[in-house]
Design a protein around this motif. Structure first.
Motif, PDB file in Angstrom:
ATOM      1  N   LYS A 176      64.772  48.592  39.269  1.00 18.14           N
ATOM      2  CA  LYS A 176      65.248  48.816  40.650  1.00 18.14           C
ATOM      3  C   LYS A 176      66.793  49.109  40.064  1.00 18.14           C
ATOM      4  O   LYS A 176      67.350  50.052  40.952  1.00 18.14           O
ATOM      5  CB  LYS A 176      64.805  48.444  41.481  1.00 18.14           C
ATOM      6  CG  LYS A 176      63.246  48.485  42.065  1.00 18.14           C
ATOM      7  CD  LYS A 176      63.263  50.082  42.449  1.00 18.14           C
ATOM      8  CE  LYS A 176      62.128  50.116  42.992  1.00 18.14           C
ATOM      9  NZ  LYS A 176      62.055  51.326  44.315  1.00 18.14           N
ATOM     10  N   TYR A 177      67.174  47.922  39.363  1.00 17.82           N
ATOM     11  CA  TYR A 177      68.772  47.570  39.644  1.00 17.82           C
ATOM     12  C   TYR A 177      69.372  49.406  39.191  1.00 17.82           C
ATOM     13  O   TYR A 177      70.726  49.438  38.716  1.00 17.82           O
ATOM     14  CB  TYR A 177      68.783  46.499  38.776  1.00 17.82           C
ATOM     15  CG  TYR A 177      70.527  46.146  38.474  1.00 17.82           C
ATOM     16  CD1 TYR A 177      70.410  45.228  39.308  1.00 17.82           C
ATOM     17  CD2 TYR A 177      70.644  46.101  36.861  1.00 17.82           C
ATOM     18  CE1 TYR A 177      72.701  45.608  38.431  1.00 17.82           C
ATOM     19  CE2 TYR A 177      71.742  45.898  36.352  1.00 17.82           C
ATOM     20  CZ  TYR A 177      73.069  45.239  37.641  1.00 17.82           C
ATOM     21  OH  TYR A 177      73.669  45.566  37.209  1.00 17.82           O
ATOM     22  N   MET A 180      70.301  51.397  41.239  1.00 17.09           N
ATOM     23  CA  MET A 180      70.923  51.241  42.273  1.00 17.09           C
ATOM     24  C   MET A 180      72.279  51.785  41.306  1.00 17.09           C
ATOM     25  O   MET A 180      73.153  51.715  41.832  1.00 17.09           O
ATOM     26  CB  MET A 180      70.691  49.811  42.249  1.00 17.09           C
ATOM     27  CG  MET A 180      69.758  49.530  43.641  1.00 17.09           C
ATOM     28  SD  MET A 180      69.860  48.259  44.335  1.00 17.09           S
ATOM     29  CE  MET A 180      69.953  47.052  43.038  1.00 17.09           C
ATOM     30  N   SER A 183      72.878  55.083  41.550  1.00 18.05           N
ATOM     31  CA  SER A 183      73.368  56.024  42.258  1.00 18.05           C
ATOM     32  C   SER A 183      74.448  55.655  42.730  1.00 18.05           C
ATOM     33  O   SER A 183      75.424  56.250  43.201  1.00 18.05           O
ATOM     34  CB  SER A 183      72.173  55.282  43.406  1.00 18.05           C
ATOM     35  OG  SER A 183      72.424  55.550  44.614  1.00 18.05           O
ATOM     36  N   GLN A 203      74.800  41.576  42.400  1.00 15.77           N
ATOM     37  CA  GLN A 203      73.347  41.794  43.297  1.00 15.77           C
ATOM     38  C   GLN A 203      72.102  41.438  42.453  1.00 15.77           C
ATOM     39  O   GLN A 203      71.928  41.760  43.651  1.00 15.77           O
ATOM     40  CB  GLN A 203      74.458  42.942  43.098  1.00 15.77           C
ATOM     41  CG  GLN A 203      74.575  43.715  44.827  1.00 15.77           C
ATOM     42  CD  GLN A 203      76.530  43.026  44.188  1.00 15.77           C
ATOM     43  OE1 GLN A 203      77.425  43.276  42.784  1.00 15.77           O
ATOM     44  NE2 GLN A 203      76.878  41.985  44.622  1.00 15.77           N
ATOM     45  N   LEU A 232      64.594  44.762  48.522  1.00 12.08           N
ATOM     46  CA  LEU A 232      65.241  45.495  47.952  1.00 12.08           C
ATOM     47  C   LEU A 232      64.967  46.262  49.324  1.00 12.08           C
ATOM     48  O   LEU A 232      66.336  46.656  49.440  1.00 12.08           O
ATOM     49  CB  LEU A 232      64.272  46.355  47.151  1.00 12.08           C
ATOM     50  CG  LEU A 232      63.697  46.460  45.890  1.00 12.08           C
ATOM     51  CD1 LEU A 232      62.681  46.906  44.974  1.00 12.08           C
ATOM     52  CD2 LEU A 232      65.029  45.932  44.842  1.00 12.08           C
ATOM     53  N   ARG A 233      64.820  46.734  50.016  1.00 12.91           N
ATOM     54  CA  ARG A 233      64.835  46.914  51.641  1.00 12.91           C
ATOM     55  C   ARG A 233      66.286  46.093  52.142  1.00 12.91           C
ATOM     56  O   ARG A 233      66.829  47.098  52.837  1.00 12.91           O
ATOM     57  CB  ARG A 233      63.727  47.326  52.039  1.00 12.91           C
ATOM     58  CG  ARG A 233      64.066  47.968  53.879  1.00 12.91           C
ATOM     59  CD  ARG A 233      62.824  47.568  54.982  1.00 12.91           C
ATOM     60  NE  ARG A 233      62.721  46.257  54.977  1.00 12.91           N
ATOM     61  CZ  ARG A 233      64.004  45.363  55.963  1.00 12.91           C
ATOM     62  NH1 ARG A 233      64.371  46.390  56.805  1.00 12.91           N
ATOM     63  NH2 ARG A 233      63.815  44.605  57.306  1.00 12.91           N
ATOM     64  N   GLN A 236      69.009  47.322  50.947  1.00 15.90           N
ATOM     65  CA  GLN A 236      69.968  48.985  50.684  1.00 15.90           C
ATOM     66  C   GLN A 236      70.469  48.941  52.193  1.00 15.90           C
ATOM     67  O   GLN A 236      71.128  49.747  51.569  1.00 15.90           O
ATOM     68  CB  GLN A 236      68.159  49.385  50.604  1.00 15.90           C
ATOM     69  CG  GLN A 236      68.319  51.228  50.629  1.00 15.90           C
ATOM     70  CD  GLN A 236      68.954  51.950  49.117  1.00 15.90           C
ATOM     71  OE1 GLN A 236      69.256  50.906  48.289  1.00 15.90           O
ATOM     72  NE2 GLN A 236      69.921  52.223  50.267  1.00 15.90           N
ATOM     73  N   MET A 240      73.978  48.094  50.096  1.00 17.08           N
ATOM     74  CA  MET A 240      74.254  49.607  49.710  1.00 17.08           C
ATOM     75  C   MET A 240      74.302  50.272  50.137  1.00 17.08           C
ATOM     76  O   MET A 240      75.518  50.952  49.906  1.00 17.08           O
ATOM     77  CB  MET A 240      73.539  49.829  48.593  1.00 17.08           C
ATOM     78  CG  MET A 240      72.456  48.940  47.812  1.00 17.08           C
ATOM     79  SD  MET A 240      73.433  49.682  46.508  1.00 17.08           S
ATOM     80  CE  MET A 240      73.070  51.411  45.846  1.00 17.08           C
ATOM     81  N   GLU A 241      74.388  50.218  51.483  1.00 18.53           N
ATOM     82  CA  GLU A 241      74.653  50.613  52.568  1.00 18.53           C
ATOM     83  C   GLU A 241      76.531  50.751  52.905  1.00 18.53           C
ATOM     84  O   GLU A 241      77.038  51.362  53.006  1.00 18.53           O
ATOM     85  CB  GLU A 241      74.207  51.322  54.153  1.00 18.53           C
ATOM     86  CG  GLU A 241      72.558  51.442  53.930  1.00 18.53           C
ATOM     87  CD  GLU A 241      72.129  52.002  55.986  1.00 18.53           C
ATOM     88  OE1 GLU A 241      73.072  51.416  56.364  1.00 18.53           O
ATOM     89  OE2 GLU A 241      71.258  52.527  54.790  1.00 18.53           O
TER      90      GLU A 241
END
Length: 325
Positions: A176-177, A180, A183, A203, A232-233, A236, A240-241
């Motif tokens: 997942k890292y 990210m 992205s 992070q 993760l949620r 995010q 991340m946002e």
């Protein structure tokens, strides 16, 4: 709760012994607990330097007036700061934040709190404030769990429970890292700008800490898939946002990079043509810029953005626009 105006440490003269003594600041006094820092953006430069070591190594080194020692700052940091423009401006991107990436990367979660107009939410907040003032002299009613029970729960979980990451969860977080990071790199390539909040290995460590804290709430020895998904949620919807914000995407229906550039051109020309203190008809502005083949939607978007930032004001029943700043 202890109130302090210093983040790390400070020295003063002792009137009784006439010697120089060193006293701990907020982060030293909060060792083993939580330190809450308000107006984080107005922190002095020497405190900003000290907080790097405090958040990275959980210690503060002192070498002043013959005193050489190291103080522990093993605490969680809960900080609040204002943007440069007072309110978050979606068109300014990283210009809203006046922090070095080295400080921002040390926070596990970063939220952007916007003052958006919402009638139902404003009504709820107003009722809450009124209820506080009306019940000022009355004892605060406890919720479903008493404060004493919560204190015991927190003390027991901190002292008796130390969950670790399982191998399956570690493999999942690693993949997942990578996603990210990819992205974030794609977003930087499209906007041709560096993200205001970097996505680094720190992070990844933040997500691990969040997952372990969720497992600690259940007194579990190892993290589960549910803990990893929830961490993760949370990451995010927070960091991340916040890192991806700052573009005009989703603002007033603008999505393409061409639209963003057009908005910046109109705003730049508008500021050049109309100095501070000048008044002009809104219809005339729209007419002049449409002659230059700018869309009316873009022109109205610029006017609304500048009014929202306090740079323009409507006059004469919204027919005239005054340049304030």
């Amino acid at each position: 709760a202890v109130v302090s105006t210093q983040s790390g440490h400070y020295g003063r003269g002792d009137p009784s012994s006439r010697c120089f003594v060193m006293e701990g600041g907020a982060m030293v006094l909060a060792d083993g607990g939580v330190v809450c820092i308000d107006e984080f953006d107005k922190m002095r430069e020497d405190d900003r330097v000290a907080i790097h070591e405090a958040m990275e190594q959980q210690t503060i080194s002192i070498a002043k007036a013959g005193i050489t020692t190291t103080l522990n700052t093993r605490c969680s940091v809960f900080a609040a700061a204002n943007s440069i423009f007072g309110r978050w401006d979606d068109t300014k991107g990283e210009e809203n934040i006046d922090f070095m990436p080295t400080i921002l990367s040390r926070f596990d979660m970063i939220y952007i709190v916007k003052d958006e107009h919402n009638e139902s939410r404003d009504t709820t907040i107003a009722r809450h404030v009124m209820r506080i003032h009306l019940n000022r002299d009355q004892d605060t009613a406890e919720g479903e769990l008493s404060i004493e029970l919560l204190k015991k729960f927190i003390a027991y979980s901190r002292g008796k429970c130390g969950p670790r990451l399982s191998e399956a969860c570690a493999a999942k977080l690693g993949s997942k890292y990578v996603v990210m990071r990819s992205s974030a790199r794609a977003t930087e390539h499209e906007s041709n700008k560096r993200l205001s909040i970097p996505i680094t290995v720190r992070q990844l460590e933040s997500i691990i800490r969040i997952a372990e804290s969720l497992a600690k709430m259940r007194f579990a020895p190892f993290t589960s898939d549910a803990d990893v998904e929830e961490s993760l949620r949370l990451f995010q919807v927070s960091t991340m946002e916040s890192a991806m914000s700052g573009s005009l995407s989703g603002v007033e229906g603008l999505t393409a990079l061409e639209d963003q550039e057009e908005v910046r051109k109109v705003e730049r020309q508008l500021k050049q043509r109309f100095p501070i203190g000048s008044q002009v008809s809104e219809a005339k502005i729209i007419q002049d810029f449409t002659k230059q083949r700018y869309s009316e939607r873009t022109i109205r978007t610029v006017l609304n953005l500048m009014i929202r930032r306090g740079e323009l004001q409507h006059r004469m029943q919204r027919k005239v626009v005054l340049r304030v700043k």
